[in-house]
Design a protein around this motif. Structure first.
Motif, mmCIF file in Angstrom:
data_model
loop_
_atom_site.group_PDB
_atom_site.id
_atom_site.type_symbol
_atom_site.label_atom_id
_atom_site.label_comp_id
_atom_site.label_asym_id
_atom_site.label_seq_id
_atom_site.Cartn_x
_atom_site.Cartn_y
_atom_site.Cartn_z
ATOM 1 N N UNK A 154 0.830 -1.206 0.000
ATOM 2 C CA UNK A 154 0.000 0.000 0.000
ATOM 3 C C UNK A 154 0.860 1.250 0.000
ATOM 4 N N UNK A 155 1.928 1.219 0.773
ATOM 5 C CA UNK A 155 2.862 2.348 0.794
ATOM 6 C C UNK A 155 3.448 2.577 -0.596
ATOM 7 N N UNK A 156 3.837 1.509 -1.257
ATOM 8 C CA UNK A 156 4.392 1.626 -2.606
ATOM 9 C C UNK A 156 3.351 2.148 -3.587
ATOM 10 N N UNK A 157 2.135 1.675 -3.458
ATOM 11 C CA UNK A 157 1.057 2.107 -4.359
ATOM 12 C C UNK A 157 0.744 3.587 -4.144
ATOM 13 N N UNK A 158 0.738 4.029 -2.902
ATOM 14 C CA UNK A 158 0.471 5.436 -2.599
ATOM 15 C C UNK A 158 1.570 6.330 -3.170
ATOM 16 N N UNK A 159 2.820 5.904 -2.995
ATOM 17 C CA UNK A 159 3.936 6.675 -3.540
ATOM 18 C C UNK A 159 3.876 6.745 -5.062
ATOM 19 N N UNK A 160 3.513 5.630 -5.694
ATOM 20 C CA UNK A 160 3.409 5.613 -7.157
ATOM 21 C C UNK A 160 2.314 6.569 -7.627
ATOM 22 N N UNK A 161 1.187 6.619 -6.881
ATOM 23 C CA UNK A 161 0.112 7.536 -7.255
ATOM 24 C C UNK A 161 0.547 8.989 -7.095
ATOM 25 N N UNK A 162 1.292 9.280 -6.027
ATOM 26 C CA UNK A 162 1.771 10.642 -5.818
ATOM 27 C C UNK A 162 2.766 11.055 -6.902
ATOM 28 N N UNK A 163 3.649 10.148 -7.273
ATOM 29 C CA UNK A 163 4.613 10.449 -8.337
ATOM 30 C C UNK A 163 3.896 10.670 -9.663
#
Length: 229
Positions: free
Chosen positions: A209-218
């Motif tokens: 989830x942390x990785x997915x959130x970061x990918x969405x922010x990027x």
């Protein structure tokens, strides 16, 4: 904070797995009918249950996204589905190993096996579809729809051994039948293994989830930069 929780879950799961494997391989006797191969079921069954729990959690998150349009639900649903697919694959692989020893075959088009394979294919398509669609809103909406559709098959997998009396054995755990017909010590180990695997799955979901959130922010920053240019 999320990383600390994930790390704590992994450490606790590792300790519990050490305890479980010691009892499974050193304390519990061989099964009277299946011999030592029955021990693989201590991974096979909890992995199946973990996968199905995950799909239903993703179903609730997908419906929440459709109702609120909050991308956090979408990110969490995607993470849960990815982890659940892994455990569904573990379930199929360990089941095939067990079947080779007990049935003499790696695979048969049994109702439960077939529906479980279809389930994995549906949610694998979910994962691939998310990689193929760049537009966030369209991706989230289609992902939610596919998750809802896929959970129909999850129900079929769950109920298949009640609806169809084919190759797959009938339920033995009391969680399914209201009164299992296996040795209590063996049944208790199933639940301890289920707890350990659920803890591992929860840790993986937190990390993903942390990785997915970061990918969405990027991706949002990239879109903003392109629009500004």
């Amino acid at each position: 904070m999320r990383e600390k929780i994930a790390g704590g879950l992994i450490i606790a799961a590792a300790l519990l797995l050490s305890y479980n494997f010691y009892h499974i391989f050193k304390v519990l006797p061989d099964d009277a009918l299946q011999g030592p191969i029955y021990r693989i079921l201590f991974i096979h069954v909890p992995a199946a249950i973990t996968g199905m729990i995950g799909y239903f959690v993703a179903l609730g998150l997908s419906i929440s996204y459709l109702m609120t349009r909050n991308f956090r639900y979408d990110s969490l649903a995607a993470s849960v589905v990815e982890v659940s697919v892994i455990f569904s694959l573990v379930n199929i692989v360990t089941g095939s190993i067990w079947a080779r020893v007990i049935w003499g075959i790696w695979w048969t088009w049994d109702a439960r096996l077939t529906s479980a394979l279809v389930c994995v294919l549906i949610f694998a398509a979910y994962v691939m579809m998310r990689r193929a669609i760049d537009e966030p809103t369209q991706r989230a909406r289609l992902s939610a729809a596919l998750c809802i559709f896929g959970c129909v098959d999850v129900v079929i997998v769950w109920k298949s051994i009640d609806w169809f009396r084919t190759q797959h054995p009938s339920p033995v755990l009391s969680i399914r039948t209201g009164g299992g017909h296996m040795d209590p010590a063996m049944e208790h180990m199933f639940y301890w293994m289920l707890l350990a695997i659920l803890m591992i799955a929860s840790a993986l979901v937190l990390i993903r989830t942390r990785q997915e959130t970061m990918a969405r922010e990027i991706d949002s920053l990239r879109r903003f930069a392109n629009a500004a240019a």
